[in-house]
Design an enzyme around this catalytic site. Sequence first.
Site, PDB file in Angstrom:
ATOM      1  N   ARG A 145      22.925   6.079  26.277  1.00  0.00           N
ATOM      2  CA  ARG A 145      21.744   5.250  26.433  1.00  0.00           C
ATOM      3  C   ARG A 145      22.165   3.808  26.148  1.00  0.00           C
ATOM      4  NH1 ARG A 145      17.125   3.852  22.243  1.00  0.00           N
ATOM      5  NH2 ARG A 145      15.797   2.687  23.663  1.00  0.00           N
ATOM      6  N   HIS A 163      12.127   1.085  27.501  1.00  0.00           N
ATOM      7  CA  HIS A 163      11.620   2.478  27.548  1.00  0.00           C
ATOM      8  C   HIS A 163      11.567   3.024  28.971  1.00  0.00           C
ATOM      9  CE1 HIS A 163       9.093   1.618  23.671  1.00  0.00           C
ATOM     10  NE2 HIS A 163      10.217   2.220  23.337  1.00  0.00           N
ATOM     11  N   HIS A 203       3.775   4.746  26.315  1.00  0.00           N
ATOM     12  CA  HIS A 203       4.811   5.250  25.403  1.00  0.00           C
ATOM     13  C   HIS A 203       4.485   4.674  24.029  1.00  0.00           C
ATOM     14  CE1 HIS A 203       9.133   6.348  24.378  1.00  0.00           C
ATOM     15  NE2 HIS A 203       8.796   5.534  23.392  1.00  0.00           N
ATOM     16  N   LEU A 204       3.888   5.506  23.166  1.00  0.00           N
ATOM     17  CA  LEU A 204       3.420   5.002  21.874  1.00  0.00           C
ATOM     18  C   LEU A 204       4.201   5.666  20.745  1.00  0.00           C
ATOM     19  CD1 LEU A 204      -0.439   5.244  22.621  1.00  0.00           C
ATOM     20  CD2 LEU A 204       1.134   3.383  23.197  1.00  0.00           C
ATOM     21  N   ARG A 219       6.570  -4.569  14.901  1.00  0.00           N
ATOM     22  CA  ARG A 219       6.645  -5.740  15.794  1.00  0.00           C
ATOM     23  C   ARG A 219       5.250  -6.243  16.139  1.00  0.00           C
ATOM     24  NH1 ARG A 219      10.148  -2.484  19.673  1.00  0.00           N
ATOM     25  NH2 ARG A 219      12.144  -2.348  18.597  1.00  0.00           N
ATOM     26  N   ASP A 221       4.502   3.661   9.587  1.00  0.00           N
ATOM     27  CA  ASP A 221       4.305   5.003  10.118  1.00  0.00           C
ATOM     28  C   ASP A 221       2.811   5.290  10.253  1.00  0.00           C
ATOM     29  OD1 ASP A 221       3.976   7.929  10.264  1.00  0.00           O
ATOM     30  OD2 ASP A 221       6.152   7.915   9.998  1.00  0.00           O
ATOM     31  N   PHE A 222       2.417   5.657  11.475  1.00  0.00           N
ATOM     32  CA  PHE A 222       0.988   5.836  11.755  1.00  0.00           C
ATOM     33  C   PHE A 222       0.355   6.951  10.911  1.00  0.00           C
ATOM     34  CE2 PHE A 222      -0.192   2.956  15.148  1.00  0.00           C
ATOM     35  CZ  PHE A 222       1.058   2.485  15.551  1.00  0.00           C
ATOM     36  N   LEU A 260       3.561   8.986  18.706  1.00  0.00           N
ATOM     37  CA  LEU A 260       2.120   8.873  18.499  1.00  0.00           C
ATOM     38  C   LEU A 260       1.344   9.422  19.705  1.00  0.00           C
ATOM     39  CD1 LEU A 260       0.215   7.474  16.430  1.00  0.00           C
ATOM     40  CD2 LEU A 260       0.502   5.384  17.744  1.00  0.00           C
ATOM     41  N   GLY A 261       1.802   9.118  20.887  1.00  0.00           N
ATOM     42  CA  GLY A 261       1.123   9.574  22.101  1.00  0.00           C
ATOM     43  C   GLY A 261       1.127  11.085  22.251  1.00  0.00           C
ATOM     44  N   ASN A 297       1.445  13.166  19.479  1.00  0.00           N
ATOM     45  CA  ASN A 297       0.993  13.846  18.255  1.00  0.00           C
ATOM     46  C   ASN A 297      -0.309  13.356  17.639  1.00  0.00           C
ATOM     47  OD1 ASN A 297       3.290  15.672  17.824  1.00  0.00           O
ATOM     48  ND2 ASN A 297       4.437  13.763  17.681  1.00  0.00           N
ATOM     49  N   GLU A 314      13.949  11.686  26.932  1.00  0.00           N
ATOM     50  CA  GLU A 314      14.898  10.690  27.430  1.00  0.00           C
ATOM     51  C   GLU A 314      16.302  11.283  27.544  1.00  0.00           C
ATOM     52  OE1 GLU A 314      12.976   8.288  24.384  1.00  0.00           O
ATOM     53  OE2 GLU A 314      13.388   6.539  25.635  1.00  0.00           O
TER      54      GLU A 314
HETATM   55  P1  ADP Z   1      10.822   5.771  18.003  1.00  0.00           P
HETATM   56  O1  ADP Z   1      10.235   4.556  18.656  1.00  0.00           O
HETATM   57  O2  ADP Z   1      11.482   5.471  16.696  1.00  0.00           O
HETATM   58  O3  ADP Z   1      11.598   6.678  18.923  1.00  0.00           O
HETATM   59  P2  ADP Z   1       8.894   7.940  17.972  1.00  0.00           P
HETATM   60  O4  ADP Z   1       8.536   7.982  19.399  1.00  0.00           O
HETATM   61  O5  ADP Z   1       9.685   9.064  17.393  1.00  0.00           O
HETATM   62  O6  ADP Z   1       9.545   6.559  17.563  1.00  0.00           O
HETATM   63  O7  ADP Z   1       7.544   7.802  17.157  1.00  0.00           O
HETATM   64  C1  ADP Z   1       7.556   7.717  15.762  1.00  0.00           C
HETATM   65  C2  ADP Z   1       6.153   7.419  15.274  1.00  0.00           C
HETATM   66  O8  ADP Z   1       5.233   8.398  15.773  1.00  0.00           O
HETATM   67  C3  ADP Z   1       6.076   7.543  13.771  1.00  0.00           C
HETATM   68  O9  ADP Z   1       6.369   6.305  13.176  1.00  0.00           O
HETATM   69  C4  ADP Z   1       4.642   7.899  13.567  1.00  0.00           C
HETATM   70  O10 ADP Z   1       3.938   6.709  13.363  1.00  0.00           O
HETATM   71  C5  ADP Z   1       4.166   8.526  14.860  1.00  0.00           C
HETATM   72  N1  ADP Z   1       3.828   9.945  14.654  1.00  0.00           N
HETATM   73  C6  ADP Z   1       4.632  11.001  14.680  1.00  0.00           C
HETATM   74  N2  ADP Z   1       3.944  12.140  14.428  1.00  0.00           N
HETATM   75  C7  ADP Z   1       2.657  11.788  14.229  1.00  0.00           C
HETATM   76  C8  ADP Z   1       1.442  12.482  13.903  1.00  0.00           C
HETATM   77  N3  ADP Z   1       1.430  13.796  13.753  1.00  0.00           N
HETATM   78  N4  ADP Z   1       0.324  11.748  13.782  1.00  0.00           N
HETATM   79  C9  ADP Z   1       0.344  10.426  13.932  1.00  0.00           C
HETATM   80  N5  ADP Z   1       1.434   9.722  14.211  1.00  0.00           N
HETATM   81  C10 ADP Z   1       2.579  10.372  14.358  1.00  0.00           C
END
Ligand code: ADP
Length: 397
Positions: A91, A180, A208-209, A241, A283-284, A332-333, A335, A384
Amino acid sequence: MKVLVINCGSSSLKYQLIDMQNESVLAKGLVERIGIEGSILTQKVEGRDKYVIEQPMKDHKDAIKLVLAALVDKTNGVIGSMDEISAVGHRVVHGGEKYAQSVIIDEEVMKSLEDCVKLAPLHNPPNIIGINACKELMPETPMVAVFDTAFHQTMPEEAYIYALPYEYYKDYGVRKYGFHGTSHKYVSAKAAEAMGKNIEDLKIITCHLGNGSSVTAIKNGISVDTSMGFTPLEGLAMGTRCGDLDPAIVSFLCKELKITVEEVENILNKKSGVLGISGVSSDFRDIENAAAEGNKRAELALTLFNYRVKQYIGSYAAAMGGVDCIVFTAGLGENSPETREAVCSGLEFLGVDFDAAKNKVRGKLTEISTESSKVKVYTIPTDEEMMIAKDTVALVK
Ligand code: ADP
């Protein structure tokens, strides 16, 4: 054919060994704290306990050596010898304007990657170090670079040019590149497949969240706009960010706080976003918990984050003259049902009929709009690594 996929960060390295015959992941792993105290490799193989190696790794070459050792380990490994690895897919964050597709890595590509360091000083150097380390350890194995920026090279000029003196684009490459791309491309193809339609007939908005977040407008299968820009700092509010910002704030903060431009940039990259607003975490999950306990700033961080995603969806629907499908992906998207519901509420005017019951799902491809919804909404796990492996096989064959 077995493909090793490598994703190098500044002090970390993610990897997957994929058997492309049946597209199965043989092993995946993460090396953390490369070059700092407490270096650690964690490898996961389906149905087995985690394999953890804690030993000093002074650089990425040490890390890749250990990855190869873990993969061929007699008890914890998954292959008999390194020769079973037919190709490596890397990547690479920034391919500039030169790469609209993945490429086999040769001397000329390495030179182009060096040229892109100026555009991506945080991201491209670790990618280059990772490629060089792999080349030293596996000199006969073909390697492919898959760029985060490539998919967005189809954007029209009016989407990628900034309203700055035009020569800054010509002379210095100052334009929107977007990131992304591999993920946006993958989930948009999956969405078209799920809808049973040809992607060339669709207008799709992919969200992509994750820790880093971006939204992309995909019309007839190609990216026509995306929210990240010259760097991944533009667009949505993210974990740390700031996203979209009045550029005059930079000089204002320099003067008021008596700090340098670089220090402000560091704040915008690492101390802003939902972390900066909430003061709780990037972290969300932590922010959702804090908001549930009544923390007002945590609540504001979430509301603002969702508001911006919604704004981009509206903007891209306008840019494409409509939308057939909205996709949520990444941490996040995939989960957070709460995020998806908050973003989609109020989008009825676009033709979104959200299904809150179907939305109670995590981590699997699901249609989360009603059957009669004019605009289909999906949550789709991104992959990815599989995309990188597929591109690698296609080029190496
Ligand atoms: P990266 O950009 O580092 O690849 P990811 O796509 O793995 O990130 O996303 C990580 C973020 O997803 C975590 O910081 C968290 O905020 C969010 N996340 C993961 N699982 C959950 C969940 N069950 N509920 C809410 N947010 C979540």
